[in-house]
Motif scaffolding. Structure first.
Motif, mmCIF file in Angstrom:
data_model
loop_
_atom_site.group_PDB
_atom_site.id
_atom_site.type_symbol
_atom_site.label_atom_id
_atom_site.label_comp_id
_atom_site.label_asym_id
_atom_site.label_seq_id
_atom_site.Cartn_x
_atom_site.Cartn_y
_atom_site.Cartn_z
ATOM 1 N N LEU A 177 0.901 -1.090 -0.142
ATOM 2 C CA LEU A 177 0.060 0.024 0.182
ATOM 3 C C LEU A 177 0.909 1.334 0.059
ATOM 4 N N ALA A 178 1.892 1.137 0.715
ATOM 5 C CA ALA A 178 2.898 2.482 0.836
ATOM 6 C C ALA A 178 3.406 2.503 -0.566
ATOM 7 N N LYS A 179 3.967 1.486 -1.072
ATOM 8 C CA LYS A 179 4.493 1.793 -2.555
ATOM 9 C C LYS A 179 3.395 2.247 -3.427
ATOM 10 N N LEU A 180 2.229 1.602 -3.460
ATOM 11 C CA LEU A 180 1.059 2.320 -4.480
ATOM 12 C C LEU A 180 0.966 3.874 -4.028
ATOM 13 N N LEU A 181 0.718 4.115 -2.703
ATOM 14 C CA LEU A 181 0.753 5.478 -2.521
ATOM 15 C C LEU A 181 1.699 6.298 -3.096
ATOM 16 N N ARG A 182 2.702 5.825 -3.056
ATOM 17 C CA ARG A 182 4.003 6.950 -3.649
ATOM 18 C C ARG A 182 3.838 6.818 -5.155
ATOM 19 N N ARG A 183 3.265 5.925 -5.967
ATOM 20 C CA ARG A 183 2.992 5.969 -7.288
ATOM 21 C C ARG A 183 1.869 6.657 -7.889
ATOM 22 N N PHE A 184 0.715 6.254 -6.974
ATOM 23 C CA PHE A 184 -0.688 6.682 -7.488
ATOM 24 C C PHE A 184 -1.346 7.676 -6.628
ATOM 25 N N ALA A 185 -2.013 8.675 -7.014
ATOM 26 C CA ALA A 185 -2.831 9.621 -6.304
ATOM 27 C C ALA A 185 -3.732 8.995 -5.247
ATOM 28 N N VAL A 186 -4.539 7.918 -5.884
ATOM 29 C CA VAL A 186 -5.449 7.171 -5.151
ATOM 30 C C VAL A 186 -5.501 5.851 -5.357
#
Length: 221
Positions: free
Chosen positions: A33-42
């Motif tokens: 989730l942390a990696k996703l939030l660094r790459r995507f706004a939502v």
């Protein structure tokens, strides 16, 4: 978790960063989730996929959601959840699943993963691992979803074959829901499961689905 994501277009102006739909599960690891939030706004999450495969065959839904552990992200709009993918297999869903079941390359990826990938096995069967060494004939056995009711009622059906085919359908259905939701809501697709990424990439290229497909690499967790 607090993350800010900014993008700039060719003229140097800030542009809205993309949003992603996590697949194929309804939960992911905190590090993912942390990696996703660094790459995507939502980051968007579906609810647990409880398919009703036949009138007598189905799965029980889990009530847990990703936002349960991250209420601050939910309140801030960085995490969106609640996409319902449960229920019976509609005719249009069946029509989208069958091409995967008929695709030798897709079937080979699935079969090899069922033999060697513990996480893939657990995603389908929980802590049970009934297919550590599945019969190789299952890789090429002809099958489509319309045969499922007959398979479930035939007392001579090999139990391993029945579970194998149900796993095929669950996997293909999860990917169909992924690209349908992503296309409907203007999202990109993202996963931390290399097998599901490869399966979805095969489906995407074969069916010419114009959709970003991202693999989040897991290291140390």
């Amino acid at each position: 978790m607090r993350f800010r994501v900014h993008r700039r277009d060719a003229r140097g102006q800030r542009s809205a960063p993309p949003e992603a739909l996590y697949y194929p599960f309804h939960l992911c690891h905190d590090e993912t989730l942390a990696k996703l939030l660094r790459r995507f706004a939502v980051v968007h999450f579906r609810d647990f996929m409880a398919l009703r495969l036949t009138p007598l065959t189905g799965m029980t839904a889990h009530a847990d959601r990703m936002g349960d552990g991250f209420p601050e992200l939910l309140a801030a709009g960085r995490l969106i959840q609640g996409y319902d993918v449960s229920g019976s297999l509609s005719p249009d869903l069946v029509a989208a699943i069958d091409p995967d079941l008929a695709d030798p390359r897709w079937r080979s990826i699935f079969h090899n993963a069922l033999r060697t990938d513990r996480r893939f096995q657990r995603g389908l069967f929980g802590i049970r691992q009934p297919f550590r060494d599945p019969d190789d004939r299952l890789r090429t056995i002809p099958f489509d979803v319309d045969r499922l009711p007959l398979l479930c009622t035939d007392v001579e059906t090999d139990p391993q074959e029945a579970e194998y085919i149900l796993a095929l359908i669950k996997t293909a259905a999860a990917l169909v829901h992924t690209y349908r939701l992503a296309l409907l809501h203007g999202l990109q697709a993202a996963t931390d499961s290399p097998v599901h990424w490869e399966l979805f990439e095969r489906t995407r290229l074969r069916s010419r689905i114009e959709l970003g497909n991202h693999l989040i690499v897991r290291k140390g967790y």
